[in-house]
Design a protein around this motif. Structure first.
Motif, PDB file in Angstrom:
ATOM      1  N   ALA A  11      50.896  57.687  29.185  1.00 19.49           N
ATOM      2  CA  ALA A  11      50.415  56.509  29.914  1.00 19.49           C
ATOM      3  C   ALA A  11      50.646  56.638  31.420  1.00 19.49           C
ATOM      4  CB  ALA A  11      51.098  55.257  29.380  1.00 19.49           C
ATOM      5  N   ASP A  12      51.841  57.093  31.814  1.00 22.15           N
ATOM      6  CA  ASP A  12      52.156  57.189  33.241  1.00 22.15           C
ATOM      7  C   ASP A  12      51.376  58.297  33.925  1.00 22.15           C
ATOM      8  OD1 ASP A  12      53.942  55.080  33.063  1.00 22.15           O
ATOM      9  OD2 ASP A  12      55.686  56.372  32.742  1.00 22.15           O
ATOM     10  N   SER A  13      51.339  59.486  33.308  1.00 20.05           N
ATOM     11  CA  SER A  13      50.637  60.598  33.946  1.00 20.05           C
ATOM     12  C   SER A  13      49.132  60.369  33.963  1.00 20.05           C
ATOM     13  CB  SER A  13      50.975  61.922  33.251  1.00 20.05           C
ATOM     14  OG  SER A  13      50.614  61.892  31.879  1.00 20.05           O
ATOM     15  N   ARG A  25      40.177  58.277  24.328  1.00 18.86           N
ATOM     16  CA  ARG A  25      39.088  57.535  24.972  1.00 18.86           C
ATOM     17  C   ARG A  25      39.543  56.121  25.356  1.00 18.86           C
ATOM     18  NH1 ARG A  25      34.082  59.829  24.492  1.00 18.86           N
ATOM     19  NH2 ARG A  25      33.816  61.511  22.986  1.00 18.86           N
ATOM     20  N   GLU A  26      40.245  55.466  24.442  1.00 21.49           N
ATOM     21  CA  GLU A  26      40.744  54.114  24.711  1.00 21.49           C
ATOM     22  C   GLU A  26      41.736  54.115  25.869  1.00 21.49           C
ATOM     23  OE1 GLU A  26      40.732  50.562  22.293  1.00 21.49           O
ATOM     24  OE2 GLU A  26      39.210  51.304  23.669  1.00 21.49           O
ATOM     25  N   ALA A  27      42.628  55.106  25.890  1.00 17.73           N
ATOM     26  CA  ALA A  27      43.629  55.190  26.950  1.00 17.73           C
ATOM     27  C   ALA A  27      42.983  55.469  28.301  1.00 17.73           C
ATOM     28  CB  ALA A  27      44.651  56.273  26.613  1.00 17.73           C
ATOM     29  N   VAL A  28      42.003  56.364  28.320  1.00 13.87           N
ATOM     30  CA  VAL A  28      41.293  56.680  29.565  1.00 13.87           C
ATOM     31  C   VAL A  28      40.549  55.447  30.066  1.00 13.87           C
ATOM     32  CG1 VAL A  28      39.390  58.015  30.535  1.00 13.87           C
ATOM     33  CG2 VAL A  28      41.098  59.152  29.102  1.00 13.87           C
ATOM     34  N   ASN A  29      39.890  54.730  29.166  1.00 14.43           N
ATOM     35  CA  ASN A  29      39.175  53.521  29.555  1.00 14.43           C
ATOM     36  C   ASN A  29      40.118  52.487  30.162  1.00 14.43           C
ATOM     37  OD1 ASN A  29      36.866  51.497  29.404  1.00 14.43           O
ATOM     38  ND2 ASN A  29      38.353  50.517  28.046  1.00 14.43           N
ATOM     39  N   ALA A  30      41.259  52.264  29.517  1.00 15.10           N
ATOM     40  CA  ALA A  30      42.221  51.279  30.022  1.00 15.10           C
ATOM     41  C   ALA A  30      42.726  51.667  31.408  1.00 15.10           C
ATOM     42  CB  ALA A  30      43.384  51.138  29.040  1.00 15.10           C
ATOM     43  N   ALA A  31      42.973  52.962  31.611  1.00 14.74           N
ATOM     44  CA  ALA A  31      43.439  53.432  32.914  1.00 14.74           C
ATOM     45  C   ALA A  31      42.372  53.247  33.986  1.00 14.74           C
ATOM     46  CB  ALA A  31      43.857  54.898  32.825  1.00 14.74           C
ATOM     47  N   ALA A  55      46.839  60.274  37.222  1.00  8.56           N
ATOM     48  CA  ALA A  55      45.693  61.177  37.312  1.00  8.56           C
ATOM     49  C   ALA A  55      44.419  60.410  37.658  1.00  8.56           C
ATOM     50  CB  ALA A  55      45.515  61.936  35.996  1.00  8.56           C
ATOM     51  N   VAL A  56      44.236  59.233  37.058  1.00 11.26           N
ATOM     52  CA  VAL A  56      43.055  58.412  37.339  1.00 11.26           C
ATOM     53  C   VAL A  56      43.110  57.858  38.760  1.00 11.26           C
ATOM     54  CG1 VAL A  56      41.876  56.268  36.709  1.00 11.26           C
ATOM     55  CG2 VAL A  56      42.617  57.850  34.924  1.00 11.26           C
TER      56      VAL A  56
END
Length: 257
Positions: free
Chosen positions: A115-117, A138-144, A121-122
């Motif tokens: 989550a932190d990295s 995909r869900e984690a990338v979207n949330a970020a 990165a985003v």
């Protein structure tokens, strides 16, 4: 003048065919030169994405993948080759991209992003391309992306079907990935289980690269609020309208906006 505020002779020649386009021109090419992009996944989708964005002169590519190159990848993951088998996908891709365009700066993320990295990165880029084959990622990338207000170009392909959309949290009318897919299914099949034809991921990945160039250089109409469906078996394209969900747990009222 600062080197970053202009194009040198090599760049003017290298990118001359797209600079000729009125929609891009020198101004758009400079925007690409100053852009930083994160590509999550360097497989079937990430391969054409990385190759085309490097070739187009996107200034800085951040490459994220913790996997290694396997013989079964080579039918579709065209950024890698037989000499790359056993290498990390990031290292294999970096060697190919550096040979293709040495003026592009490359940043490596060789381990799985937590989550932190992932948030860091985003935050470090202007745009993110989701080229992975894992729903949780995909869900984690979207949330970020929603949290950092960064546009996300998402593609998927399996068997003989592909999907593509753009989610831009900078726009009030844009849905996010979660608006469209909800919580998905943990039983989702991967290419290794269901199979996929190589040119299909090449097609979807190329379209992802095109959408990224449109957003970065500022031309055309991005696929925001639209889902493009690709039927490779019948060579047909279909488009669905996608609306933002006001009750979305990721981008809805009171959630990350």
């Amino acid at each position: 003048m600062n080197e970053q505020s202009t194009l040198n002779d090599d760049e003017l020649l290298r990118y001359s065919r797209q600079i000729l386009l009125a929609q891009i021109d020198v101004e758009g090419q400079l925007r690409l030169k100053h852009s930083r992009v994160l590509i999550v996944g360097l497989g079937g989708l990430g391969s054409p994405v990385a190759l085309y964005l490097a070739a187009a002169g996107v200034g800085e590519l951040h490459l994220a993948d913790f996997d290694t190159v396997d013989l079964t990848n080579l039918q579709r993951q065209i950024v890698h080759d037989s000499e790359s088998i056993g290498q990390g996908k990031v290292d294999s891709a970096m060697a190919r991209l550096a040979a293709l365009n040495p003026q592009v700066r490359l940043q490596a993320h060789r381990t799985a992003l937590d989550a932190d990295s992932l948030a860091a990165a985003v935050a470090a880029v202007d745009l993110v391309l989701d080229c992975c084959d894992n729903f949780g990622t995909r869900e984690a990338v979207n949330a970020a992306c929603v949290a950092a207000r960064k546009p996300l170009v998402s593609g998927a392909a399996i068997r003989l079907e592909g999907q593509l959309s753009v989610f831009d949290p900078r726009r009030a009318d844009s849905p996010c990935y979660h608006c469209l897919y909800g919580h998905g299914s943990e039983a989702e099949l991967t290419c290794s289980e269901a199979g996929v034809v190589g040119p299909l991921v090449g097609l979807v990945g190329s379209l992802q690269a095109l959408e990224a160039l449109k957003l970065l250089a500022g031309f055309g109409e991005p696929l925001i609020g639209r889902l493009l469906l690709v039927d490779a078996l019948g060579s047909r394209f279909r488009e669905l309208r996608v609306k933002r969900d006001p009750a979305c747990s990721v981008c809805g009222a009171g959630h990350g906006q």
